[in-house]
Motif scaffolding. Sequence first.
Motif, PDB file in Angstrom:
ATOM      1  N   ASP A  82       1.797 -18.936  14.561  1.00  0.00           N
ATOM      2  CA  ASP A  82       2.947 -18.292  13.934  1.00  0.00           C
ATOM      3  C   ASP A  82       2.395 -17.199  13.017  1.00  0.00           C
ATOM      4  N   VAL A  83       2.983 -16.003  13.107  1.00  0.00           N
ATOM      5  CA  VAL A  83       2.449 -14.877  12.348  1.00  0.00           C
ATOM      6  C   VAL A  83       3.582 -14.183  11.599  1.00  0.00           C
ATOM      7  N   ARG A  84       3.308 -13.865  10.332  1.00  0.00           N
ATOM      8  CA  ARG A  84       4.228 -13.052   9.540  1.00  0.00           C
ATOM      9  C   ARG A  84       3.461 -11.855   8.993  1.00  0.00           C
ATOM     10  N   TYR A  85       4.179 -10.741   8.850  1.00  0.00           N
ATOM     11  CA  TYR A  85       3.558  -9.487   8.428  1.00  0.00           C
ATOM     12  C   TYR A  85       4.256  -8.979   7.160  1.00  0.00           C
ATOM     13  N   PHE A  86       3.450  -8.548   6.200  1.00  0.00           N
ATOM     14  CA  PHE A  86       4.003  -8.005   4.962  1.00  0.00           C
ATOM     15  C   PHE A  86       3.339  -6.677   4.628  1.00  0.00           C
ATOM     16  N   SER A  87       4.159  -5.697   4.273  1.00  0.00           N
ATOM     17  CA  SER A  87       3.670  -4.474   3.653  1.00  0.00           C
ATOM     18  C   SER A  87       3.576  -4.747   2.155  1.00  0.00           C
ATOM     19  N   PRO A  88       3.073  -3.798   1.368  1.00  0.00           N
ATOM     20  CA  PRO A  88       3.047  -4.028  -0.082  1.00  0.00           C
ATOM     21  C   PRO A  88       4.428  -4.185  -0.717  1.00  0.00           C
ATOM     22  N   ARG A  89       5.488  -3.799   0.030  1.00  0.00           N
ATOM     23  CA  ARG A  89       6.831  -3.858  -0.548  1.00  0.00           C
ATOM     24  C   ARG A  89       7.744  -4.917   0.061  1.00  0.00           C
ATOM     25  N   ALA A  90       7.516  -5.252   1.338  1.00  0.00           N
ATOM     26  CA  ALA A  90       8.490  -6.120   2.010  1.00  0.00           C
ATOM     27  C   ALA A  90       7.895  -6.720   3.268  1.00  0.00           C
ATOM     28  N   GLU A  91       8.570  -7.736   3.792  1.00  0.00           N
ATOM     29  CA  GLU A  91       8.171  -8.296   5.078  1.00  0.00           C
ATOM     30  C   GLU A  91       8.552  -7.332   6.198  1.00  0.00           C
ATOM     31  N   VAL A  92       7.707  -7.275   7.214  1.00  0.00           N
ATOM     32  CA  VAL A  92       7.918  -6.425   8.378  1.00  0.00           C
ATOM     33  C   VAL A  92       8.046  -7.334   9.600  1.00  0.00           C
ATOM     34  N   SER A  93       9.002  -7.042  10.471  1.00  0.00           N
ATOM     35  CA  SER A  93       9.267  -7.935  11.598  1.00  0.00           C
ATOM     36  C   SER A  93       8.096  -8.017  12.575  1.00  0.00           C
ATOM     37  N   PHE A  94       7.397  -6.907  12.765  1.00  0.00           N
ATOM     38  CA  PHE A  94       6.261  -6.899  13.685  1.00  0.00           C
ATOM     39  C   PHE A  94       5.333  -5.758  13.312  1.00  0.00           C
ATOM     40  N   CYS A  95       4.045  -5.979  13.464  1.00  0.00           N
ATOM     41  CA  CYS A  95       3.039  -4.953  13.162  1.00  0.00           C
ATOM     42  C   CYS A  95       1.959  -4.999  14.231  1.00  0.00           C
ATOM     43  N   GLY A  96       1.770  -3.897  14.928  1.00  0.00           N
ATOM     44  CA  GLY A  96       0.808  -3.864  16.026  1.00  0.00           C
ATOM     45  C   GLY A  96      -0.639  -3.862  15.571  1.00  0.00           C
ATOM     46  N   HIS A  97      -0.971  -3.034  14.569  1.00  0.00           N
ATOM     47  CA  HIS A  97      -2.389  -2.954  14.203  1.00  0.00           C
ATOM     48  C   HIS A  97      -2.866  -4.248  13.552  1.00  0.00           C
ATOM     49  N   ALA A  98      -2.008  -4.897  12.782  1.00  0.00           N
ATOM     50  CA  ALA A  98      -2.406  -6.170  12.184  1.00  0.00           C
ATOM     51  C   ALA A  98      -2.513  -7.265  13.247  1.00  0.00           C
ATOM     52  N   THR A  99      -1.737  -7.159  14.322  1.00  0.00           N
ATOM     53  CA  THR A  99      -1.852  -8.095  15.440  1.00  0.00           C
ATOM     54  C   THR A  99      -3.214  -7.952  16.113  1.00  0.00           C
ATOM     55  N   VAL A 100      -3.597  -6.705  16.408  1.00  0.00           N
ATOM     56  CA  VAL A 100      -4.897  -6.451  17.023  1.00  0.00           C
ATOM     57  C   VAL A 100      -6.020  -6.929  16.107  1.00  0.00           C
ATOM     58  N   ALA A 101      -5.918  -6.590  14.819  1.00  0.00           N
ATOM     59  CA  ALA A 101      -6.948  -6.990  13.871  1.00  0.00           C
ATOM     60  C   ALA A 101      -7.039  -8.510  13.754  1.00  0.00           C
ATOM     61  N   ALA A 102      -5.892  -9.188  13.693  1.00  0.00           N
ATOM     62  CA  ALA A 102      -5.891 -10.641  13.541  1.00  0.00           C
ATOM     63  C   ALA A 102      -6.478 -11.333  14.761  1.00  0.00           C
ATOM     64  N   ALA A 103      -6.156 -10.845  15.957  1.00  0.00           N
ATOM     65  CA  ALA A 103      -6.685 -11.457  17.176  1.00  0.00           C
ATOM     66  C   ALA A 103      -8.198 -11.303  17.243  1.00  0.00           C
ATOM     67  N   VAL A 104      -8.699 -10.121  16.905  1.00  0.00           N
ATOM     68  CA  VAL A 104     -10.148  -9.911  16.901  1.00  0.00           C
ATOM     69  C   VAL A 104     -10.793 -10.772  15.820  1.00  0.00           C
ATOM     70  N   ALA A 105     -10.154 -10.892  14.658  1.00  0.00           N
ATOM     71  CA  ALA A 105     -10.697 -11.738  13.594  1.00  0.00           C
ATOM     72  C   ALA A 105     -10.799 -13.188  14.054  1.00  0.00           C
ATOM     73  N   LEU A 106      -9.763 -13.694  14.726  1.00  0.00           N
ATOM     74  CA  LEU A 106      -9.813 -15.061  15.248  1.00  0.00           C
ATOM     75  C   LEU A 106     -10.973 -15.238  16.209  1.00  0.00           C
ATOM     76  N   ALA A 107     -11.137 -14.260  17.112  1.00  0.00           N
ATOM     77  CA  ALA A 107     -12.227 -14.335  18.083  1.00  0.00           C
ATOM     78  C   ALA A 107     -13.581 -14.314  17.389  1.00  0.00           C
ATOM     79  N   GLU A 108     -13.711 -13.445  16.399  1.00  0.00           N
ATOM     80  CA  GLU A 108     -14.991 -13.257  15.727  1.00  0.00           C
ATOM     81  C   GLU A 108     -15.316 -14.384  14.768  1.00  0.00           C
TER      82      GLU A 108
END
Length: 306
Positions: A82-108
């Motif tokens: 389960d993934v949630r994304y937040f900008s410095p001001r508010a929650e964001v429904s979906f974020c592509g770059h953080a998805t890519v970064a998180a998946a690579v982080a999990l792998a690494e």
Amino acid sequence: MTTNSASTTSPDVLRYTAFATDPAGGNPAGIVLDASGLDEAAMLGIAAEVGYSESAFLIRGSGSTSGSGSGSGSGEGVRSYDVRYFSPRAEVSFCGHATVAAAVALAEQGLGAGDFAFSTQVGIVPVTVTDADGTLRATLTSVEPHIEEVTAADLAEALAALDWPAADLDPELPPRIAYAGARHLILAAATRTRLADLSYDFERLAALMRRLDLTTVQLIWREAEFTFHARDPFPVGGVVEDPATGAAAAAFGAYARELGLVPAESELTVHQGHDMGRPGVLTVTSREGDPRVRVSGAAVRIPGGS
């Protein structure tokens, strides 16, 4: 590890940049791989402290999914979060770059390459991580996209906020609002010079974006048939500009296909971040018979970022 927003200790926050192989390029994201003890206030506070356009907060799912991977396999052994994304001001429904970064982080961080399934506010987003000679790349598969018209009044307000004359738009790429997990207003510049000159009214554009429920305004210039350059103002997130925007790239892929700008089966290259000094490259793929759009890119850890 913190257990709630009132705890005195902080969670481990990794810092990765997506859509680049150089930590000085692409779009940085904060990543919390175990956010199981955090509430919304804590997540927002961490995102604000990190200060990137978005941070991703992951909670391990109950088990594997079946058939949801974006790769060629059957989906067996897909690891669910389960993934949630937040900008410095508010929650964001979906974020592509953080998805890519998180998946690579999990792998690494020990899980290795393979298939993941991210359960987001907009639906299940399959992500596949591959290892090519030591470079980890992630490919996300968007939720089903759609495109809609933008009214003349809203277009005029957007151009006024950007201080862009209507004559500076590319008539071959008409303005549209595109969605592939988040809504983006797509405006195409007629020249690279127009795209490079970005100085806008932050609060005026933010007000329009809030009214239209936009995540970014995606400014595009077409260099060649399958090569584009992009810039993404993000005032609603408290950020002047996003360096590399995966969700907007997915929306743009759907836009380009639906308007017949590219074939139904195509691969686009989107360059973003060059005007900010953080160059990144996003690969956007469409497959005939599948309405979803795939966005791929490398991601690397930012040294000292934790």
